[in-house]
Design an enzyme around this catalytic site. Sequence first.
Site, PDB file in Angstrom:
ATOM      1  N   SER A  92     -12.345  11.403 -10.447  1.00 15.30           N
ATOM      2  CA  SER A  92     -13.643  11.929 -10.011  1.00 15.30           C
ATOM      3  C   SER A  92     -13.486  13.259  -9.279  1.00 15.30           C
ATOM      4  O   SER A  92     -12.428  13.560  -8.736  1.00 15.30           O
ATOM      5  CB  SER A  92     -14.324  10.930  -9.076  1.00 15.30           C
ATOM      6  OG  SER A  92     -14.520   9.702  -9.723  1.00 15.30           O
TER       7      SER A  92
HETATM    8  N1  SAH Z   1     -11.882   6.003  -8.734  1.00 15.09           N
HETATM    9  C1  SAH Z   1     -11.313   6.895  -9.710  1.00 15.09           C
HETATM   10  C2  SAH Z   1     -12.242   7.144 -10.851  1.00 15.09           C
HETATM   11  C3  SAH Z   1     -11.731   6.484 -12.075  1.00 15.09           C
HETATM   12  S1  SAH Z   1     -12.782   6.599 -13.482  1.00 15.09           S
HETATM   13  C4  SAH Z   1     -10.812   8.147  -9.050  1.00 15.09           C
HETATM   14  O1  SAH Z   1     -10.059   8.015  -8.134  1.00 15.09           O
HETATM   15  O2  SAH Z   1     -11.125   9.244  -9.442  1.00 15.09           O
HETATM   16  C5  SAH Z   1     -13.459   4.985 -13.519  1.00 15.09           C
HETATM   17  C6  SAH Z   1     -12.521   3.859 -13.823  1.00 15.09           C
HETATM   18  O3  SAH Z   1     -13.305   2.676 -13.950  1.00 15.09           O
HETATM   19  C7  SAH Z   1     -11.736   3.985 -15.145  1.00 15.09           C
HETATM   20  O4  SAH Z   1     -10.368   3.955 -14.876  1.00 15.09           O
HETATM   21  C8  SAH Z   1     -12.176   2.751 -15.943  1.00 15.09           C
HETATM   22  O5  SAH Z   1     -11.132   2.173 -16.716  1.00 15.09           O
HETATM   23  C9  SAH Z   1     -12.623   1.816 -14.823  1.00 15.09           C
HETATM   24  N2  SAH Z   1     -13.504   0.728 -15.242  1.00 15.09           N
HETATM   25  C10 SAH Z   1     -14.528   0.729 -16.143  1.00 15.09           C
HETATM   26  N3  SAH Z   1     -15.076  -0.501 -16.232  1.00 15.09           N
HETATM   27  C11 SAH Z   1     -14.386  -1.299 -15.362  1.00 15.09           C
HETATM   28  C12 SAH Z   1     -14.460  -2.683 -15.003  1.00 15.09           C
HETATM   29  N4  SAH Z   1     -15.351  -3.516 -15.575  1.00 15.09           N
HETATM   30  N5  SAH Z   1     -13.605  -3.143 -14.077  1.00 15.09           N
HETATM   31  C13 SAH Z   1     -12.682  -2.342 -13.487  1.00 15.09           C
HETATM   32  N6  SAH Z   1     -12.550  -1.039 -13.790  1.00 15.09           N
HETATM   33  C14 SAH Z   1     -13.394  -0.523 -14.704  1.00 15.09           C
END
Ligand code: SAH
Length: 249
Positions: A92
């Site tokens: 993000s």
């Molecule tokens: N928090 C992160 C952003 C990651 S993007 C950062 O530090 O920038 C969002 C993440 O959510 C992805 O890795 C995706 O695989 C995860 N995701 C999507 N659906 C999910 C679910 N049902 N349970 C856990 N993770 C999920």
Amino acid sequence: MVEFPATPAPVPPRRRPAVVPVARPPRVEGLGLASERAHAALIETVRAQGVRDPEVLAALARVPRHPFVDAGLASRAYEDVALPIGHGQTISRPSTVGRMAELLLAALAPQARRRARVLEVGTGCGYQAAVLAQLVGEVVSIERVRALHEAARAHLRAFRVPNLRLVFGDGRLGVPQAAPYDAITLAAAGDAIPDALLMQMTVGGRLLAPVARPDGEQALQLVERVGPDDWRASWLDAVRFVPLREGTR
Ligand code: SAH
């Protein structure tokens, strides 16, 4: 410049300080001092984007971002942009991480913040989890893509973040073993907030999630649990997040 509090707030006895010093990050070839200057400039950008909470800005200043992205992207790590982390996912934008942390923790008094237990759904590379862990008592972060869960584990090995627990699984079900949570944050957008997450909030707790609206746009939804069977929701900023998916892979 980011203003750090002159003296740290007192920590209640027998509790670990919420603000955990992060070990010096592994140096990335060709970055070094330039990355420190870029990091300081990034904090100013985040502030200019409207993030004002000094603890949130200090947490963003304490966690370097380049160790969380591929070496090939490290030179862009201090831009306020989302970057690819593989598996179709992204890290993000720092201003989004800051804005969400600020909103999530706004209702908590300093002492309550230091004791708070927070659930993050969507660990990705682990960056946001590491930032949140600087701010609260304990962070539990769940990721559904095993390769990303393991990458986050590897990234975080270089730091000292003892109050962060990484879990592999479908975050739509929450992490009931560690519930309830004073705050829950989602880094992926579903059509609605899963009931399991609403049930794992403390009364008085907050949840912040990007939610896909019927018109196809996404916006942040802030939910407060105001009673055992009573939740209040409000819509905030328009956002763009990856989809919240079912199951694991
Ligand atoms: N928090 C992160 C952003 C990651 S993007 C950062 O530090 O920038 C969002 C993440 O959510 C992805 O890795 C995706 O695989 C995860 N995701 C999507 N659906 C999910 C679910 N049902 N349970 C856990 N993770 C999920």
